[in-house]
Design a protein around this motif. Structure first.
Motif, short mmCIF file in Angstrom:
data_model
loop_
_atom_site.label_atom_id
_atom_site.label_comp_id
_atom_site.label_asym_id
_atom_site.label_seq_id
_atom_site.Cartn_x
_atom_site.Cartn_y
_atom_site.Cartn_z
N ARG A 93 42.43 74.90 -30.09
CA ARG A 93 43.44 75.36 -29.15
C ARG A 93 42.78 76.22 -28.09
O ARG A 93 41.69 76.73 -28.29
CB ARG A 93 44.52 76.19 -29.87
N CYS A 94 43.47 76.40 -26.97
CA CYS A 94 42.96 77.29 -25.93
C CYS A 94 43.00 78.73 -26.42
O CYS A 94 43.98 79.18 -27.01
CB CYS A 94 43.79 77.15 -24.66
N THR A 95 41.92 79.45 -26.17
CA THR A 95 41.86 80.87 -26.52
C THR A 95 42.01 81.72 -25.26
O THR A 95 42.15 81.20 -24.15
CB THR A 95 40.52 81.21 -27.19
N SER A 96 41.93 83.02 -25.44
CA SER A 96 42.03 83.93 -24.31
C SER A 96 40.71 84.09 -23.57
O SER A 96 40.64 84.89 -22.63
CB SER A 96 42.54 85.29 -24.78
N ALA A 97 39.69 83.35 -23.95
CA ALA A 97 38.39 83.48 -23.28
C ALA A 97 38.43 83.02 -21.83
O ALA A 97 37.95 83.72 -20.93
CB ALA A 97 37.31 82.74 -24.06
N PRO A 98 38.96 81.83 -21.52
CA PRO A 98 39.02 81.41 -20.11
C PRO A 98 40.04 82.24 -19.33
O PRO A 98 41.09 82.60 -19.86
CB PRO A 98 39.46 79.94 -20.19
N THR A 105 48.54 78.50 -26.12
CA THR A 105 47.65 78.41 -27.27
C THR A 105 48.13 77.40 -28.30
O THR A 105 47.59 77.34 -29.40
CB THR A 105 47.55 79.78 -27.97
N GLU A 106 49.14 76.59 -27.94
CA GLU A 106 49.77 75.72 -28.94
C GLU A 106 49.36 74.25 -28.80
O GLU A 106 49.06 73.60 -29.79
CB GLU A 106 51.30 75.82 -28.84
N THR A 107 49.41 73.73 -27.59
CA THR A 107 49.14 72.30 -27.42
C THR A 107 47.67 72.07 -27.10
O THR A 107 46.99 72.94 -26.55
CB THR A 107 50.00 71.72 -26.28
N GLU A 220 36.69 78.06 -25.90
CA GLU A 220 36.17 79.42 -26.09
C GLU A 220 35.18 79.82 -24.99
O GLU A 220 34.42 80.76 -25.16
CB GLU A 220 35.51 79.51 -27.47
N SER A 221 35.24 79.12 -23.86
CA SER A 221 34.32 79.41 -22.74
C SER A 221 34.93 80.47 -21.83
O SER A 221 36.10 80.41 -21.47
CB SER A 221 34.05 78.14 -21.94
N GLY A 405 42.30 91.61 -29.96
CA GLY A 405 41.41 91.40 -31.10
C GLY A 405 41.49 90.00 -31.67
O GLY A 405 40.70 89.65 -32.56
N THR A 406 42.44 89.21 -31.21
CA THR A 406 42.57 87.83 -31.66
C THR A 406 42.51 86.90 -30.45
O THR A 406 42.99 87.26 -29.37
CB THR A 406 43.89 87.59 -32.40
#
Length: 477
Positions: A93-98, A105-107, A220-221, A405-406
């Motif tokens: 899933r997409c993270t908060s990194a980009p 964060t779901e699809t 996660e980029s 933190g997540t």
């Protein structure tokens, strides 16, 4: 002979004269303008043009945010190796990194930009059971693919033709004609990453033997896809104007940009004076955009008269049109400043298809949400989502997923760990630390930072549209 008489002279009343003359001195918020009998003196000339350029710069920013956002997104994807024949995707899933405008964060996401000027007619094979959208480089709707598209969720091959294309068009494709060479392809597979990876993009010239599809996982980029809020915003816009057909932009916005020196086929080289003015214009306009987004004065932005939940589509028009056909400029600026993807499925899809969104940055008292405090949000039982629902928090500065933190600052119904209350309501908790025993229903926030919340419903049902179901307000603990 007919009798002809002179018309009586009515004279000019003092009131009429006062309304049409220019006083010798005008005190304005931009400074004093001095005239000699209506003729501008040298300082008035300079100040008038400085003011005009500033105002046009502000309006151009607010009106051209959709295009700048696409340029920045394409640049960001290219920085991690996603070109017109590569699909960038998120696994799992997409993270908060980009730094990505209100990503979820779901699809499972997939995206790329077509380059019809380089690749020619291009085929996109969309996955089944998906919500896929294509917008052009001005972020105008081109087509849906998947559930809301002509393939109705069965998957299908779409043929995208360059502007002005007059060649042969083979059978067997859903044919699409964007107004720009570059178009943003967004692939959202409800079946997850495995389904997403069945997508294909290749030139029509290679249809007999398509090359192996390239994929880049950017979940996660850490890279930026958000447009600038300073002078370089106008350089981003110049990128579109230079590369795309002149007729791809409406005359009004093209005229605004031409007045600032952004014209196709001509270098954009503002002098120091204009550069300074445009830098100021961008900064002012970005502040105005934030005010429009989080404290709109149009009551149409409110889902409910007594609650803070808002929609960027006051008239439920993905083209931001009023019932009379007027363009709602504030609505367009708001949506594209903090979000992406323009599609009818976001506002007018049949019940049980598409998606719906509501957002707020306020608690039940009207105060801004504060990452150092704790809050609760109650979703009454029977959340009207055929597919799933999600509650996600975002950073008001970047309009991207809040970095905590997540990597997943959200709670959604896809998680087996999320627990409803005894009566069936679901309570979401926000705060720096989790409430004991409620960790699965908790979204972490950051002390010293604000945040805003987006509620998403995938496959919204009748009770959302008739408003018989309503989310609670965000309550401070």
């Amino acid at each position: 002979m007919p009798h002809i008489s002179d018309a009586p002279s009515p004279g000019t009343s003092p009131e009429t004269l006062a309304s049409i003359v220019c006083p010798d001195r005008l005190e304005t918020v931009f400074g004093t303008l001095d005239f000699f009998d209506g003729l501008p003196l040298p300082e008035a000339v300079t100040r008038s043009y400085d003011t005009l350029d500033l105002l046009r710069g502000i309006e151009a920013f607010l009106n051209c945010v959709p295009g700048a956002s696409m340029v920045a997104l394409r640049r960001g994807l290219r920085s991690i190796g996603v070109d017109s024949r590569t699909i960038g995707f998120t696994a799992p899933r997409c993270t908060s990194a980009p730094v990505l405008l209100t990503g979820n964060t779901e699809t499972a996401y997939g995206m790329t930009f077509l380059a019809l000027d380089e690749d020619g007619p291009t085929v996109v094979e969309a996955p089944g059971n998906s919500l896929c959208v294509v917008d052009d480089l001005w972020q105008r709707y081109v087509t849906d693919m998947g559930i809301a598209g002509p393939d109705q969720g069965k998957g299908g091959a779409y043929l995208f033709l360059p502007p002005g294309y007059e060649g042969d068009v083979p059978d067997g494709y859903f044919v699409v004609r964007p107004r720009t060479y570059a178009s943003w392809v967004v692939l959202r597979a409800l079946g997850g990453t495995e389904s997403l990876l069945t997508s294909r993009i290749y030139p029509l010239s290679a249809a007999a033997d398509p090359p192996e599809q390239r994929f880049v996982n950017w979940a996660e980029s850490d890279f930026n896809t958000v447009h600038a809020n300073d002078f370089s915003f106008f350089e981003e816009i110049d990128t579109i104007v230079q590369a795309e057909p002149p007729e791809s932009l409406d005359p009004e916005r093209a005229g605004q940009l031409a007045a600032l020196g952004i014209v196709r086929g001509k270098p954009f080289r503002p002098d120091d004076r204009m550069r300074s003015i445009l830098d100021t214009a961008a900064r002012i306009a970005s502040g105005i955009a934030r005010t429009l987004a989080f404290k709109p004065r149009d009551p149409g932005f409110s889902y409910y008269p007594d609650r803070s939940w808002k929609t960027p589509f006051p008239t439920r028009s993905y083209e931001f049109l009023s019932e009379e056909g007027a363009r709602l400029l504030d609505s367009r600026s708001v949506f594209h400043y903090f979000a992406t993807v323009s599609s009818p499925a976001m506002v007018a899809a049949p019940v049980g298809t598409g998606s719906q969104y509501a957002y707020t940055a306020e608690d039940s008292t009207g105060a801004w949400l504060d990452g150092g405090r704790t809050y609760t949000l109650t979703l009454p039982r029977g959340v009207p989502a055929k597919n799933f629902w999600a509650v996600t928090v975002y950073d008001p500065q970047t309009r991207s997923l809040l970095r905590t933190g997540t990597p997943y600052p959200s709670v959604n119904s896809l998680s087996d760990d999320v627990r409803p209350e005894a009566g069936g309501d679901t309570v979401i908790h926000f705060g720096p630390t989790p409430p004991e025993g409620k960790e699965a229903n908790w979204i972490q926030t950051v002390p010293g930072k604000g945040f805003f919340v987006v509620l998403r419903l995938y496959g919204p049902l009748d009770s959302w549209f008739d408003k018989s179901w309503r989310p609670g307000e965000i309550e401070p603990a």
